[in-house]
Structure formats: structure tokens, C-alpha cells
Design a protein around this motif. Structure first.
Motif, PDB file in Angstrom:
ATOM      1  N   GLU A 201       0.886  -1.275  -0.004  1.00 10.79           N
ATOM      2  CA  GLU A 201       0.022  -0.030   0.041  1.00 10.79           C
ATOM      3  C   GLU A 201       0.691   1.333   0.050  1.00 10.79           C
ATOM      4  OE1 GLU A 201       0.946  -1.095   4.415  1.00 10.79           O
ATOM      5  OE2 GLU A 201       0.197  -2.207   2.235  1.00 10.79           O
ATOM      6  N   LYS A 202       1.890   1.148   0.149  1.00 10.73           N
ATOM      7  CA  LYS A 202       2.952   2.261   0.132  1.00 10.73           C
ATOM      8  C   LYS A 202       4.026   2.503  -1.133  1.00 10.73           C
ATOM      9  CE  LYS A 202       2.020   4.030   4.367  1.00 10.73           C
ATOM     10  NZ  LYS A 202       1.688   5.303   4.777  1.00 10.73           N
ATOM     11  N   ASN A 203       3.493   1.557  -1.834  1.00  9.59           N
ATOM     12  CA  ASN A 203       4.405   1.428  -3.360  1.00  9.59           C
ATOM     13  C   ASN A 203       5.755   0.812  -2.982  1.00  9.59           C
ATOM     14  OD1 ASN A 203       2.244   3.811  -3.669  1.00  9.59           O
ATOM     15  ND2 ASN A 203       2.771   3.075  -5.751  1.00  9.59           N
ATOM     16  N   ARG A 204       6.119   0.163  -2.000  1.00  7.43           N
ATOM     17  CA  ARG A 204       7.288  -0.605  -1.797  1.00  7.43           C
ATOM     18  C   ARG A 204       7.213  -1.880  -2.294  1.00  7.43           C
ATOM     19  NH1 ARG A 204       6.872   0.394   4.695  1.00  7.43           N
ATOM     20  NH2 ARG A 204       4.815  -0.775   4.203  1.00  7.43           N
ATOM     21  N   THR A 205       8.334  -2.295  -3.079  1.00  4.97           N
ATOM     22  CA  THR A 205       8.497  -3.603  -3.850  1.00  4.97           C
ATOM     23  C   THR A 205       9.193  -4.513  -2.778  1.00  4.97           C
ATOM     24  OG1 THR A 205      11.055  -3.099  -4.414  1.00  4.97           O
ATOM     25  CG2 THR A 205       9.118  -2.205  -5.806  1.00  4.97           C
ATOM     26  N   SER A 206       9.728  -5.492  -3.191  1.00  8.30           N
ATOM     27  CA  SER A 206      10.259  -6.398  -2.270  1.00  8.30           C
ATOM     28  C   SER A 206      11.632  -6.342  -1.886  1.00  8.30           C
ATOM     29  CB  SER A 206      10.267  -8.010  -3.047  1.00  8.30           C
ATOM     30  OG  SER A 206      10.920  -7.781  -4.095  1.00  8.30           O
ATOM     31  N   LYS A 207      12.167  -5.059  -2.360  1.00  9.64           N
ATOM     32  CA  LYS A 207      13.564  -4.523  -2.041  1.00  9.64           C
ATOM     33  C   LYS A 207      13.266  -3.106  -1.527  1.00  9.64           C
ATOM     34  CE  LYS A 207      16.722  -7.259  -5.214  1.00  9.64           C
ATOM     35  NZ  LYS A 207      17.846  -6.892  -6.121  1.00  9.64           N
ATOM     36  N   ALA A 208      13.853  -2.872  -0.159  1.00 11.10           N
ATOM     37  CA  ALA A 208      13.509  -1.743   0.656  1.00 11.10           C
ATOM     38  C   ALA A 208      13.795  -0.519  -0.118  1.00 11.10           C
ATOM     39  CB  ALA A 208      14.200  -1.682   1.707  1.00 11.10           C
ATOM     40  N   LYS A 209      14.847  -0.375  -1.015  1.00 14.67           N
ATOM     41  CA  LYS A 209      15.408   0.784  -1.596  1.00 14.67           C
ATOM     42  C   LYS A 209      14.728   0.961  -2.947  1.00 14.67           C
ATOM     43  CE  LYS A 209      19.918   0.688   0.420  1.00 14.67           C
ATOM     44  NZ  LYS A 209      21.329   0.654   0.115  1.00 14.67           N
ATOM     45  N   ILE A 210      13.616   0.280  -3.410  1.00 17.43           N
ATOM     46  CA  ILE A 210      12.996   0.260  -4.624  1.00 17.43           C
ATOM     47  C   ILE A 210      11.574   0.482  -4.420  1.00 17.43           C
ATOM     48  CG2 ILE A 210      12.749  -0.449  -7.010  1.00 17.43           C
ATOM     49  CD1 ILE A 210      15.248  -2.075  -6.715  1.00 17.43           C
ATOM     50  N   PHE A 211      11.087   1.501  -5.026  1.00 18.11           N
ATOM     51  CA  PHE A 211       9.363   1.828  -5.180  1.00 18.11           C
ATOM     52  C   PHE A 211       9.046   1.723  -6.401  1.00 18.11           C
ATOM     53  CE2 PHE A 211       8.597   3.507  -0.703  1.00 18.11           C
ATOM     54  CZ  PHE A 211       9.945   3.368  -0.144  1.00 18.11           C
ATOM     55  N   ALA A 212       7.871   1.316  -6.593  1.00 16.81           N
ATOM     56  CA  ALA A 212       7.199   1.281  -8.074  1.00 16.81           C
ATOM     57  C   ALA A 212       5.677   1.529  -8.257  1.00 16.81           C
ATOM     58  CB  ALA A 212       7.357  -0.243  -8.764  1.00 16.81           C
ATOM     59  N   ALA A 217       3.198  -1.385 -12.043  1.00 15.45           N
ATOM     60  CA  ALA A 217       2.791  -2.212 -10.629  1.00 15.45           C
ATOM     61  C   ALA A 217       1.313  -2.591 -10.683  1.00 15.45           C
ATOM     62  CB  ALA A 217       3.142  -1.315  -9.426  1.00 15.45           C
ATOM     63  N   GLY A 218       0.879  -2.750 -12.001  1.00 16.60           N
ATOM     64  CA  GLY A 218      -0.621  -3.124 -11.998  1.00 16.60           C
ATOM     65  C   GLY A 218      -1.443  -2.042 -11.723  1.00 16.60           C
ATOM     66  N   CYS A 219      -1.097  -0.692 -11.893  1.00 12.43           N
ATOM     67  CA  CYS A 219      -1.839   0.422 -11.670  1.00 12.43           C
ATOM     68  C   CYS A 219      -3.151   0.532 -12.804  1.00 12.43           C
ATOM     69  CB  CYS A 219      -1.402   1.830 -11.526  1.00 12.43           C
ATOM     70  SG  CYS A 219      -2.044   3.323 -11.347  1.00 12.43           S
ATOM     71  N   LYS A 220      -4.183   1.237 -12.654  1.00 12.17           N
ATOM     72  CA  LYS A 220      -4.931   1.537 -13.832  1.00 12.17           C
ATOM     73  C   LYS A 220      -4.307   2.135 -14.877  1.00 12.17           C
ATOM     74  CE  LYS A 220      -9.453   1.366 -11.178  1.00 12.17           C
ATOM     75  NZ  LYS A 220     -10.567   2.430 -11.062  1.00 12.17           N
ATOM     76  N   GLY A 221      -4.628   1.660 -16.225  1.00 12.70           N
ATOM     77  CA  GLY A 221      -3.773   2.402 -17.107  1.00 12.70           C
ATOM     78  C   GLY A 221      -4.417   3.533 -18.012  1.00 12.70           C
ATOM     79  N   THR A 222      -4.054   4.537 -16.952  1.00 12.49           N
ATOM     80  CA  THR A 222      -4.494   5.940 -17.567  1.00 12.49           C
ATOM     81  C   THR A 222      -3.681   6.864 -16.821  1.00 12.49           C
ATOM     82  OG1 THR A 222      -6.084   6.560 -15.483  1.00 12.49           O
ATOM     83  CG2 THR A 222      -6.969   5.468 -17.308  1.00 12.49           C
ATOM     84  N   VAL A 223      -3.228   8.078 -17.767  1.00 11.47           N
ATOM     85  CA  VAL A 223      -2.243   9.097 -17.322  1.00 11.47           C
ATOM     86  C   VAL A 223      -2.622   9.503 -15.905  1.00 11.47           C
ATOM     87  CG1 VAL A 223      -1.344  11.193 -17.660  1.00 11.47           C
ATOM     88  CG2 VAL A 223      -1.847   9.579 -19.884  1.00 11.47           C
ATOM     89  N   ALA A 224      -3.712   9.811 -15.713  1.00  8.07           N
ATOM     90  CA  ALA A 224      -4.155  10.253 -14.405  1.00  8.07           C
ATOM     91  C   ALA A 224      -4.026   9.211 -13.245  1.00  8.07           C
ATOM     92  CB  ALA A 224      -5.671  10.398 -14.281  1.00  8.07           C
ATOM     93  N   TRP A 225      -4.223   8.064 -13.275  1.00  8.40           N
ATOM     94  CA  TRP A 225      -4.017   6.964 -12.346  1.00  8.40           C
ATOM     95  C   TRP A 225      -2.205   6.868 -12.077  1.00  8.40           C
ATOM     96  CZ3 TRP A 225      -6.558   5.104  -8.463  1.00  8.40           C
ATOM     97  CH2 TRP A 225      -8.106   5.069  -8.428  1.00  8.40           C
ATOM     98  N   ALA A 226      -1.627   7.171 -13.301  1.00 11.03           N
ATOM     99  CA  ALA A 226      -0.204   6.933 -13.248  1.00 11.03           C
ATOM    100  C   ALA A 226       0.458   8.055 -12.485  1.00 11.03           C
ATOM    101  CB  ALA A 226       0.265   6.797 -14.693  1.00 11.03           C
ATOM    102  N   ALA A 227      -0.082   9.299 -12.901  1.00  8.35           N
ATOM    103  CA  ALA A 227       0.329  10.433 -12.008  1.00  8.35           C
ATOM    104  C   ALA A 227      -0.003  10.276 -10.466  1.00  8.35           C
ATOM    105  CB  ALA A 227      -0.431  11.659 -12.523  1.00  8.35           C
ATOM    106  N   ARG A 228      -1.174   9.900 -10.179  1.00  5.85           N
ATOM    107  CA  ARG A 228      -1.445   9.845  -8.907  1.00  5.85           C
ATOM    108  C   ARG A 228      -0.628   8.585  -8.083  1.00  5.85           C
ATOM    109  NH1 ARG A 228      -5.973  10.230  -5.163  1.00  5.85           N
ATOM    110  NH2 ARG A 228      -5.083   9.314  -3.070  1.00  5.85           N
ATOM    111  N   SER A 229      -0.233   7.658  -8.870  1.00  5.28           N
ATOM    112  CA  SER A 229       0.678   6.455  -8.431  1.00  5.28           C
ATOM    113  C   SER A 229       1.990   7.014  -7.827  1.00  5.28           C
ATOM    114  CB  SER A 229       0.711   5.264  -9.326  1.00  5.28           C
ATOM    115  OG  SER A 229       1.627   4.186  -8.624  1.00  5.28           O
TER     116      SER A 229
END
Length: 244
Positions: A201-212, A217-229
Motif C-alpha cells: 500500500e506504500k508502493n514498496r517493492t520486495s526490495k527496501a530501496k526500490i519503489f514502483a 505495478a498493475g495500476c489502472k492504465g490511465t495517465v491520471a492514475w499513473a500520476a497519482r501513483s
């Protein structure tokens, strides 16, 4: 790696751009790059990011007037392509989607407005191959049935044997999306079965130093959702750094 080169935190918010391919009736591979790729007589050698950017930025569209255009896909990009091409004068625009209408990822409003503008929909049809001699002349399609398979959230389209048929088409727009690039494997992150990066829920991946975030990362495929993500991931990184 990036971490070894001194980067403290990495955020990956991008659309996965690795292209998909489709063969024509002679076995020639048509390269499908970025969101969509326009297929016509001159696209075989010019296919790729450079060609598509020219099409968009310099408006080098062919003359669609009196032509029949097929748009393959069922997302918002497919709706944008179909409606744009129709407004540019195409006689007929067919959206070809292998699942049923209720399964289309495009927003309901986009679908309804496309119908009102005269866009035709061929649901539960799959494209088999492009037929033509040095140019697009026809599309071979096959009808599908939807089957619920174990482990799948949506019903899976299965081609119906011997239901193939041809339609006359002058241009083809592939709006099938794209796949994650191979670099995601090199990062050795946990991925889901579709190849997308798993985040919490914090956009953290399986590695502590990498966020996605975003499509990767499976976000809805729109520019608005990508920007929010991206914004949410940036806030999570800021919070994380403050607590180190």
C-alpha cells in the motif's frame, strides 16, 4: 546496479513499453511499438518509436476518407484511436475485442460515446492474421467463447474452431498495450504472474530501496492514475527517508 552506484531510493513509475509482435499472412513480423502502431504499406520498414512519434507529433496520418479501419483492443487507448480515426474521415471504424463488452477495460463512458459517434464493435472476435500484398487488404478473424479457468479472475477467450472469416480493411491500429521490459527481471523484484512488480500500500517493492507505481505495478492504465501513483510513491519515499 543502481543501488551499487549510490542511489539511495529508486522509484519506477512508467508504462511498460516492450513491444508486442504480430505476423502477417507471409510470416512477416509487424512490430507493434508504444501504445499503438499504424500498419499501412510504408510501415514495414519504418515501424518503431521513431515512426510512431512522427505520426503523432507531425500529424503524418494517411488519408482515411472512404477507408475502413480496424482497431484491435478494448481499453481506453483503443477508444481514443477509434474515435480519432473516425473524426479524421474514415468511412468505417471497427473495434475488434476478443472478450465480451462487459469485460472491456475501457471506461463505460468512452465505450458509449464511441458508439454514439458511429464506431462499430466486434465482440468476442480474435485477430488471426493480416492479409495483403504489400499493404493491408483484409483481416482474418476467428470467433471466441469465454471460459472460466481456475486461477483466472476474468473468463478467458478461447478460439472457436472453424469459425474463421475475412473482413475488408484498409488500415489496422493495434491498441493491445505492451509488456514489462526485461530490466524488471534484472532487478530481482517479486513479480506477479503477468510480470508486473508487486507493491504494498506504500508502493514498496520486495526490495527496501526500490519503489514502483503506474502500469508497471498493475495500476489502472490511465495517465491520471499513473500520476497519482507516482505522487503516492514519492510521498512514501519521503516518509521513509525521514524515518531513517
Amino acid at each position: 546496479t543502481w543501488a551499487e552506484n549510490g542511489y539511495r531510493r529508486i522509484i519506477n513509475v512508467r508504462d511498460p513499453p516492450r513491444e508486442k509482435n504480430l505476423k502477417n499472412n507471409t510470416g512477416k513480423v509487424w512490430r507493434l511499438c508504444f501504445i499503438t502502431l499504424l500498419l499501412h504499406p510504408h510501415s514495414r520498414e519504418n515501424a518503431g518509436p521513431k515512426w510512431w512519434n512522427k505520426l503523432l507529433e507531425k500529424k503524418l496520418h494517411p488519408n482515411y476518407k472512404g477507408k475502413k479501419v480496424a482497431v484491435i483492443g478494448g481499453g481506453n487507448v483503443a477508444m481514443d484511436c477509434a474515435r480519432t480515426i473516425k473524426r479524421l474521415g474514415a468511412e468505417e471504424v471497427d473495434v475488434i475485442y476478443r472478450r465480451a463488452e462487459e469485460q472491456m477495460p475501457a471506461e463505460a463512458k468512452e465505450i458509449e460515446e464511441a458508439k454514439q459517434e458511429g464506431i462499430k464493435f466486434l465482440f468476442q472476435n480474435n485477430i488471426v492474421k493480416i492479409v495483403g500484398n504489400q499493404k493491408v487488404e483484409k483481416l482474418e478473424l476467428i470467433k471466441t467463447e469465454l471460459v472460466q479457468k481456475e486461477g483466472e479472475k476474468r473468463k478467458v477467450p478461447i478460439n472457436i474452431e472453424n469459425s474463421n472469416y475475412l473482413i475488408d480493411i484498409d488500415y489496422v491500429i493495434m491498441a493491445l498495450g505492451s509488456m514489462p521490459e526485461q530490466f524488471t527481471n534484472n532487478l530481482e523484484l517479486d513479480l506477479d504472474k503477468y510480470g508486473y512488480i508487486i507493491v504494498d500500500e506504500k508502493n514498496r517493492t520486495s526490495k527496501a530501496k526500490i519503489f514502483a507505481g503506474g502500469d508497471i505495478a498493475g495500476c489502472k492504465g490511465t495517465v491520471a492514475w499513473a500520476a497519482r501513483s507516482g505522487r503516492d510513491a514519492a510521498n512514501s519515499i519521503d516518509e521513509y527517508l525521514k524515518n531513517i
